[in-house]
Design a protein around this motif. Structure first.
Motif, PDB file in Angstrom:
ATOM      1  N   ILE A  30       0.728  -1.103  -0.051  1.00 25.82           N
ATOM      2  CA  ILE A  30      -0.040   0.037  -0.100  1.00 25.82           C
ATOM      3  C   ILE A  30       0.696   1.240  -0.170  1.00 25.82           C
ATOM      4  O   ILE A  30       0.545   2.183  -0.601  1.00 25.82           O
ATOM      5  N   SER A  31       2.076   1.160   0.834  1.00 28.09           N
ATOM      6  CA  SER A  31       2.707   2.310   0.904  1.00 28.09           C
ATOM      7  C   SER A  31       3.585   2.634  -0.648  1.00 28.09           C
ATOM      8  O   SER A  31       3.799   3.941  -0.792  1.00 28.09           O
ATOM      9  N   TYR A  32       3.804   1.438  -1.276  1.00 26.15           N
ATOM     10  CA  TYR A  32       4.489   1.696  -2.528  1.00 26.15           C
ATOM     11  C   TYR A  32       3.345   2.375  -3.849  1.00 26.15           C
ATOM     12  O   TYR A  32       3.839   3.122  -4.547  1.00 26.15           O
ATOM     13  N   ILE A  33       2.337   2.039  -3.375  1.00 24.59           N
ATOM     14  CA  ILE A  33       1.390   2.494  -4.397  1.00 24.59           C
ATOM     15  C   ILE A  33       1.053   3.969  -3.948  1.00 24.59           C
ATOM     16  O   ILE A  33       0.986   4.868  -4.930  1.00 24.59           O
ATOM     17  N   TYR A  34       0.966   4.220  -2.568  1.00 27.70           N
ATOM     18  CA  TYR A  34       0.795   5.636  -2.330  1.00 27.70           C
ATOM     19  C   TYR A  34       2.101   6.543  -2.851  1.00 27.70           C
ATOM     20  O   TYR A  34       1.796   7.798  -3.172  1.00 27.70           O
ATOM     21  N   GLY A  35       3.174   5.864  -2.630  1.00 24.96           N
ATOM     22  CA  GLY A  35       4.429   6.705  -2.824  1.00 24.96           C
ATOM     23  C   GLY A  35       4.609   6.918  -4.392  1.00 24.96           C
ATOM     24  O   GLY A  35       5.014   8.105  -4.770  1.00 24.96           O
ATOM     25  N   LEU A 102       7.059  -1.764  -6.289  1.00 27.91           N
ATOM     26  CA  LEU A 102       5.541  -2.270  -6.595  1.00 27.91           C
ATOM     27  C   LEU A 102       5.615  -3.675  -7.463  1.00 27.91           C
ATOM     28  O   LEU A 102       4.882  -4.435  -7.389  1.00 27.91           O
ATOM     29  N   THR A 103       6.575  -3.405  -8.424  1.00 27.56           N
ATOM     30  CA  THR A 103       6.447  -4.450  -9.405  1.00 27.56           C
ATOM     31  C   THR A 103       7.832  -5.616  -9.156  1.00 27.56           C
ATOM     32  O   THR A 103       7.480  -6.674  -9.650  1.00 27.56           O
ATOM     33  N   GLY A 104       8.313  -5.393  -8.057  1.00 26.08           N
ATOM     34  CA  GLY A 104       9.365  -6.456  -7.574  1.00 26.08           C
ATOM     35  C   GLY A 104      10.732  -6.113  -8.374  1.00 26.08           C
ATOM     36  O   GLY A 104      11.603  -6.895  -7.959  1.00 26.08           O
ATOM     37  N   LEU A 105      10.809  -5.446  -9.398  1.00 20.88           N
ATOM     38  CA  LEU A 105      12.020  -5.142 -10.094  1.00 20.88           C
ATOM     39  C   LEU A 105      13.353  -4.415  -8.992  1.00 20.88           C
ATOM     40  O   LEU A 105      14.310  -4.447  -9.430  1.00 20.88           O
ATOM     41  N   ILE A 106      12.718  -3.912  -8.024  1.00 23.27           N
ATOM     42  CA  ILE A 106      13.586  -3.612  -6.793  1.00 23.27           C
ATOM     43  C   ILE A 106      14.607  -4.426  -6.584  1.00 23.27           C
ATOM     44  O   ILE A 106      15.871  -4.361  -6.180  1.00 23.27           O
ATOM     45  N   PHE A 107      14.260  -5.768  -6.551  1.00 24.13           N
ATOM     46  CA  PHE A 107      15.208  -6.770  -6.188  1.00 24.13           C
ATOM     47  C   PHE A 107      16.495  -7.228  -7.296  1.00 24.13           C
ATOM     48  O   PHE A 107      17.365  -7.536  -7.017  1.00 24.13           O
ATOM     49  N   VAL A 108      15.711  -6.844  -8.415  1.00 24.77           N
ATOM     50  CA  VAL A 108      16.819  -6.942  -9.657  1.00 24.77           C
ATOM     51  C   VAL A 108      17.924  -5.906  -9.234  1.00 24.77           C
ATOM     52  O   VAL A 108      19.155  -6.160  -9.467  1.00 24.77           O
ATOM     53  N   LEU A 109      17.515  -4.625  -8.992  1.00 20.61           N
ATOM     54  CA  LEU A 109      18.476  -3.446  -8.834  1.00 20.61           C
ATOM     55  C   LEU A 109      19.416  -3.817  -7.604  1.00 20.61           C
ATOM     56  O   LEU A 109      20.546  -3.329  -7.658  1.00 20.61           O
ATOM     57  N   THR A 110      18.915  -4.691  -6.589  1.00 22.45           N
ATOM     58  CA  THR A 110      19.625  -4.696  -5.471  1.00 22.45           C
ATOM     59  C   THR A 110      20.393  -6.016  -5.214  1.00 22.45           C
ATOM     60  O   THR A 110      20.922  -6.652  -4.428  1.00 22.45           O
ATOM     61  N   HIS A 155      24.598  -3.078   7.202  1.00 18.03           N
ATOM     62  CA  HIS A 155      24.569  -3.328   5.809  1.00 18.03           C
ATOM     63  C   HIS A 155      23.229  -3.827   5.624  1.00 18.03           C
ATOM     64  O   HIS A 155      22.397  -3.213   4.648  1.00 18.03           O
ATOM     65  N   SER A 156      22.736  -4.957   6.323  1.00 17.00           N
ATOM     66  CA  SER A 156      21.340  -5.252   5.959  1.00 17.00           C
ATOM     67  C   SER A 156      20.316  -4.292   6.350  1.00 17.00           C
ATOM     68  O   SER A 156      19.164  -4.394   5.612  1.00 17.00           O
ATOM     69  N   LEU A 157      20.442  -3.454   7.310  1.00 17.03           N
ATOM     70  CA  LEU A 157      19.362  -2.528   7.734  1.00 17.03           C
ATOM     71  C   LEU A 157      19.277  -1.473   6.509  1.00 17.03           C
ATOM     72  O   LEU A 157      18.029  -1.221   6.125  1.00 17.03           O
ATOM     73  N   LYS A 158      20.498  -1.091   6.206  1.00 19.79           N
ATOM     74  CA  LYS A 158      20.373  -0.078   4.911  1.00 19.79           C
ATOM     75  C   LYS A 158      19.631  -0.782   3.713  1.00 19.79           C
ATOM     76  O   LYS A 158      19.030  -0.037   3.136  1.00 19.79           O
ATOM     77  N   LEU A 159      19.912  -1.881   3.660  1.00 24.40           N
ATOM     78  CA  LEU A 159      19.348  -2.466   2.236  1.00 24.40           C
ATOM     79  C   LEU A 159      17.933  -2.903   2.630  1.00 24.40           C
ATOM     80  O   LEU A 159      17.073  -2.425   1.768  1.00 24.40           O
ATOM     81  N   LYS A 160      17.293  -3.238   3.509  1.00 22.19           N
ATOM     82  CA  LYS A 160      16.210  -3.528   3.892  1.00 22.19           C
ATOM     83  C   LYS A 160      15.473  -2.333   3.884  1.00 22.19           C
ATOM     84  O   LYS A 160      14.151  -2.258   3.561  1.00 22.19           O
ATOM     85  N   SER A 161      16.037  -1.154   4.556  1.00 19.38           N
ATOM     86  CA  SER A 161      15.181   0.146   4.717  1.00 19.38           C
ATOM     87  C   SER A 161      15.119   0.600   3.197  1.00 19.38           C
ATOM     88  O   SER A 161      13.928   1.188   2.811  1.00 19.38           O
ATOM     89  N   PHE A 162      15.984   0.515   2.335  1.00 13.29           N
ATOM     90  CA  PHE A 162      15.819   1.133   0.985  1.00 13.29           C
ATOM     91  C   PHE A 162      14.601   0.059   0.140  1.00 13.29           C
ATOM     92  O   PHE A 162      13.786   0.409  -0.538  1.00 13.29           O
ATOM     93  N   ILE A 163      14.623  -1.253   0.132  1.00 12.34           N
ATOM     94  CA  ILE A 163      13.779  -2.153  -0.344  1.00 12.34           C
ATOM     95  C   ILE A 163      12.348  -1.681   0.224  1.00 12.34           C
ATOM     96  O   ILE A 163      11.329  -1.881  -0.638  1.00 12.34           O
ATOM     97  N   LEU A 164      12.136  -1.577   1.442  1.00  8.03           N
ATOM     98  CA  LEU A 164      11.008  -1.342   2.130  1.00  8.03           C
ATOM     99  C   LEU A 164      10.564  -0.058   1.509  1.00  8.03           C
ATOM    100  O   LEU A 164       9.379   0.367   1.734  1.00  8.03           O
ATOM    101  N   GLY A 165      11.259   1.022   1.158  1.00  8.07           N
ATOM    102  CA  GLY A 165      10.755   2.178   0.868  1.00  8.07           C
ATOM    103  C   GLY A 165      10.749   3.097   2.020  1.00  8.07           C
ATOM    104  O   GLY A 165      10.194   4.273   2.018  1.00  8.07           O
TER     105      GLY A 165
END
Length: 185
Positions: A30-35, A102-110, A155-165
């Protein structure tokens, strides 16, 4: 045996974590759609995602280092726990990143960061397994293990906070892999 003891102590955290997981996924979506639509974070979901990430982080650290104190529960004060964390919330959300999330492409970027995070975590777990008897007997964590823990979880926290938006700070792999020594250009 120590794993069973540590797990037994953190059963309430584990149960709450399992209950929060589907809520977190729905909230993130929902947050991704809102953003994507408004270009800014949702007032309620954004801090909730941050609080959930901090809860999972505290649970992870507490599970591995039970001698550092009992990890705070969800939305509980962290003052008695040996770890304090603060995540900065973004004021604006990058719409392109929202689309990728939203599309899951964020995992390809990371992918490089995810691979690095997995390798670091495996190394961390192996080293921690050998140190559990030391931690139980001495009731003290060696400094190099504290530094390793800090690096792996940061490192993990920075990555997760980026992926979660939670923020738009894409982790810089070059900076993370090749840290400059002071005095070098």
């Amino acid at each position: 045996m120590f794993v069973l003891i540590a797990f037994g102590v953190y059963i309430p955290h584990f149960v709450v974590g399992l209950l929060l997981y589907p809520i977190t996924l729905i909230s993130a979506y929902i947050s991704y759609i809102y953003g994507l639509i408004f270009g800014k974070p949702h007032d309620k979901l954004h801090p909730f995602l941050k609080d959930v990430l901090i809860f999972y982080f505290n649970f992870s650290v507490g599970f591995f280092y039970i001698v550092s104190g009992y990890a705070p529960f969800f939305l509980q004060e962290e003052s008695n726990f040996g770890v304090k964390i603060d995540i900065k919330l973004s004021k604006k959300i990058n719409r392109l990143y929202s689309f990728f999330r939203l599309t899951g492409l964020i995992f390809v970027l990371t992918i490089p960061h995810i691979i690095k995070s997995i390798v670091l975590f495996i190394i961390f777990v192996i080293i921690s397994l050998f140190h559990w008897p030391y931690l139980i007997v001495r009731q003290k964590t060696p400094n190099y293990l504290i530094k390793l823990t800090e690096y792996v979880f940061t490192h993990s926290l920075k990555l997760k906070s980026f992926i979660l938006g939670i923020n738009n700070n894409y982790p810089d792999l070059k900076k993370a892999l090749f840290k400059k020594k002071q005095g070098m250009n």
